[in-house]
Scaffold this motif. Structure first.
Motif, PDB file in Angstrom:
ATOM      1  N   PRO A 169       0.824  -1.211   0.000  1.00 16.46           N
ATOM      2  CA  PRO A 169       0.000   0.000   0.000  1.00 16.46           C
ATOM      3  C   PRO A 169       0.855   1.256   0.000  1.00 16.46           C
ATOM      4  CG  PRO A 169       0.102  -0.931   2.205  1.00 16.46           C
ATOM      5  CD  PRO A 169       0.782  -1.919   1.295  1.00 16.46           C
ATOM      6  N   MET A 170       0.407   2.267  -0.708  1.00 15.40           N
ATOM      7  CA  MET A 170       1.000   3.597  -0.675  1.00 15.40           C
ATOM      8  C   MET A 170      -0.114   4.566  -0.317  1.00 15.40           C
ATOM      9  SD  MET A 170       4.231   3.311  -1.183  1.00 15.40           S
ATOM     10  CE  MET A 170       4.818   4.927  -1.608  1.00 15.40           C
ATOM     11  N   ILE A 171      -0.127   5.038   0.931  1.00 11.03           N
ATOM     12  CA  ILE A 171      -1.209   5.866   1.454  1.00 11.03           C
ATOM     13  C   ILE A 171      -0.866   7.341   1.255  1.00 11.03           C
ATOM     14  CG2 ILE A 171      -2.529   6.469   3.512  1.00 11.03           C
ATOM     15  CD1 ILE A 171      -3.098   3.678   2.308  1.00 11.03           C
ATOM     16  N   ASP A 172      -1.801   8.076   0.700  1.00 16.09           N
ATOM     17  CA  ASP A 172      -1.617   9.499   0.445  1.00 16.09           C
ATOM     18  C   ASP A 172      -2.310  10.373   1.476  1.00 16.09           C
ATOM     19  OD1 ASP A 172      -0.139   9.364  -2.050  1.00 16.09           O
ATOM     20  OD2 ASP A 172      -1.981   8.612  -2.939  1.00 16.09           O
ATOM     21  N   GLY A 215      -5.447   5.750  -0.588  1.00 21.01           N
ATOM     22  CA  GLY A 215      -4.302   5.736  -1.483  1.00 21.01           C
ATOM     23  C   GLY A 215      -4.467   4.674  -2.544  1.00 21.01           C
ATOM     24  N   SER A 216      -3.458   3.816  -2.678  1.00 22.01           N
ATOM     25  CA  SER A 216      -3.505   2.762  -3.685  1.00 22.01           C
ATOM     26  C   SER A 216      -2.705   1.567  -3.211  1.00 22.01           C
ATOM     27  CB  SER A 216      -2.950   3.271  -5.021  1.00 22.01           C
ATOM     28  OG  SER A 216      -1.573   3.574  -4.897  1.00 22.01           O
ATOM     29  N   GLY A 232      -1.707  -0.264 -10.308  1.00 19.23           N
ATOM     30  CA  GLY A 232      -2.290  -0.170  -8.977  1.00 19.23           C
ATOM     31  C   GLY A 232      -3.759   0.137  -9.022  1.00 19.23           C
ATOM     32  N   SER A 233      -4.395   0.067  -7.856  1.00 23.35           N
ATOM     33  CA  SER A 233      -5.822   0.315  -7.731  1.00 23.35           C
ATOM     34  C   SER A 233      -6.091   1.255  -6.574  1.00 23.35           C
ATOM     35  CB  SER A 233      -6.590  -1.002  -7.482  1.00 23.35           C
ATOM     36  OG  SER A 233      -6.417  -1.916  -8.544  1.00 23.35           O
ATOM     37  N   LEU A 283      -6.312   5.081 -10.431  1.00 22.46           N
ATOM     38  CA  LEU A 283      -5.129   4.426  -9.888  1.00 22.46           C
ATOM     39  C   LEU A 283      -4.956   4.696  -8.401  1.00 22.46           C
ATOM     40  CD1 LEU A 283      -2.283   3.057 -10.184  1.00 22.46           C
ATOM     41  CD2 LEU A 283      -1.437   5.290 -10.925  1.00 22.46           C
ATOM     42  N   ASP A 284      -5.401   5.860  -7.930  1.00 25.33           N
ATOM     43  CA  ASP A 284      -5.029   6.321  -6.605  1.00 25.33           C
ATOM     44  C   ASP A 284      -6.117   7.235  -6.066  1.00 25.33           C
ATOM     45  OD1 ASP A 284      -3.504   6.808  -4.357  1.00 25.33           O
ATOM     46  OD2 ASP A 284      -1.716   7.412  -5.457  1.00 25.33           O
TER      47      ASP A 284
END
Length: 512
Positions: free
Chosen positions: A412-415, A429-430, A444-445, A479-480
């Motif tokens: 995971p990449m959390i924004d 995030g995604s 990514g999703s 994507l994000d």
């Protein structure tokens, strides 16, 4: 790279411009300057990050270098006299006249509309979280209540151009439909809107791209007051308002403007407080070498700040594995060093949020040697495995525990992170679950995760995607998710990302 030249053309639209040969020389100088520029630090993630934030550092640093080169090239091309005229400036507050909102068109699925207009295509999830495939331009989201949300939109016309936060949208029905409101001439937003009530909101801005200003509205954006900031206050980066007149946040050093994302990595950022709606400011500096990027002040006295060490080499970028943690017990006027938790770093875009004086959470970043895989391939080697964790504190930021996401959210990449209660937090995030929309492939999703027990367990929320990319969007729109706001524990609105130049953005809600 034509974008900076195009901006200068727009700036000089009311004067005679140079001939085609002069512009050709200017473009050649820009290309040469770009080629000779110092290499930018490598991107930490090979996919776009949230919303208005540029991916990694490369774009941000490049924009600063190339923008300066563009100005130099134009001067060399023989337009010194025009540039020296300079853009307009404010010497006193200016209030705009009240103007009505203009509803953006919407309709049912399958409805066609002219390019650049809006329509509600469909709801893709019947119950619970919903995904609306038509929203405002990508930008900065603020929701003071479950019903009312604002977006400062990025109306950049070029996918590769710099962000241009000079549009404004409002929804009064929980992000179901949107209207557009006028922005004062020459104004671009530099911080997200912060609202003490549904209608009383403030934001940082630039006037004609060079003068930091303080923006306020008492009627939800129908009219604005612009105040030039004092000489010792630079560009406002973040803002949090507890009343219509009392706000705190981060600003650049005296009179300086900066590029979103990259500029905030440098030391010289100040903490500020205004108690009279932007007329006067109290400033406080952070400890030396603390490049602070995110601050949360849950009470009038308690504040927590996080960031990176500012003594880094611009050629290699900051140390993303070791972060800076500061706390304050006097409302941000003085700061004490805290101990950054072990096991993760701040990442390129750290964020801290506090539900109350004791309970805080922050986005953490992990990278290590190894292999990162998705459905179609992998990367391996030094620092190849990269993902987000969430840190939780129950003692006001003094000590932290680490919370990881479930296996159903690979890498995971959390924004964005928000905690409407001490126990309930939403992360957006995604993750690395590949998806295809028509002919567009995304590695990514978009994903939202929620915890109701302060990070002990998380539940993953995913979304379907349309068969084709809707009009006005870029292929990575799904994507994000760049930002999320939860004014209530059970009422959230999130906004997707999109390439600059998009005119529409997915909106995600779990209510209404």
């Amino acid at each position: 790279m034509p974008d900076e030249i195009d901006l200068l053309r727009a700036f000089r639209a009311d004067t005679a411009g140079p001939d085609d040969a002069a512009w050709a020389r200017a473009r050649a100088a820009v290309a040469q300057a770009e080629g000779a520029a110092t290499p930018a630090p490598r991107s930490r993630r090979r996919r776009p990050r949230g919303n208005w934030r540029f991916p990694g550092y490369r774009v941000n640093r490049g924009r600063v270098i190339v923008a300066a080169a563009a100005v130099a090239a134009v001067v060399a091309a023989g337009v010194v006299a025009t540039v020296l005229q300079g853009p307009p400036s404010l010497s006193a507050p200016v209030a705009t006249a009240w103007q009505p909102a203009r509803p953006l068109p919407s309709g049912s699925g399958g409805v066609t509309a002219p390019a650049g207009t809006w329509r509600l295509l469909s709801y893709l999830v019947a119950r619970g979280w919903q995904e609306n495939t038509s929203g405002p331009e990508p930008g900065l989201l603020t929701c003071p209540t479950a019903a009312t949300c604002y977006v400062e939109g990025d109306s950049s016309t070029s996918p590769s151009g710099p962000s241009d936060m000079n549009s404004f949208y409002v929804s009064s029905d929980g992000a179901q439909t949107w209207s557009v409101l006028p922005v004062p001439a020459g104004v671009t937003f530099t911080s997200a809107l912060s609202c003490a009530s549904v209608t009383d909101c403030s934001a940082g801005g630039l006037y004609y791209g060079h003068q930091p200003v303080y923006l306020t509205t008492a009627n939800g954006g129908h009219s604005w007051t612009m105040r030039p900031l004092p000489a010792d206050v630079g560009q406002i980066i973040t803002l949090a308002c507890v009343t219509a007149t009392t706000c705190r946040g981060l600003a650049s050093a005296a009179g300086q403007t900066m590029t979103h994302g990259f500029g905030t990595l440098f030391s010289g950022t100040w903490f500020f407080v205004t108690s009279d709606g932007g007329r006067d400011f109290a400033l406080a500096s952070f400890p030396k070498d603390a490049a602070i990027q995110s601050v949360a002040c849950p009470t009038a006295s308690r504040c927590v700040a996080i960031g990176v060490y500012g003594d880094f080499d611009p050629k290699t970028g900051p140390d993303l594995d070791h972060g800076v943690l500061l706390t304050s017990d006097d409302g941000g006027m003085t700061w004490q060093w805290g101990t950054w938790p072990k096991g993760y770093g701040p990442g390129a875009e750290p964020e801290v949020t506090c539900a109350d004086a004791s309970h805080c959470a922050m986005i953490g970043f992990v990278e290590h040697d190894g292999t990162e895989r998705d459905q179609v391939g992998y990367t391996s080697g030094k620092d190849a495995a990269q993902y987000t964790v969430i840190g939780f504190s129950s003692d006001g930021g003094r000590t932290w525990t680490t919370s990881t996401f479930p296996r159903s959210m690979p890498y995971p990449m959390i924004d964005a992170l928000t905690c409407p209660t001490p126990a309930t937090c939403y992360a957006a995030g995604s993750d690395l679950i590949a998806q295809r929309i028509g002919n567009t492939y995304n590695a990514g999703s978009s994903v939202v995760a929620v915890t109701h027990d302060a990070g002990r367990t998380w539940q993953r929320v995913t979304f379907a995607v349309p068969a084709q990319v809707p009009g006005g969007m870029q292929g990575d729109s799904f994507l994000d998710i760049g930002q999320i706001q939860c004014p209530q524990a059970d009422a959230c609105v999130a906004i997707g990302i999109s390439d600059q130049g998009s005119t529409s953005t997915p909106i995600y809600t779990n209510h209404g």
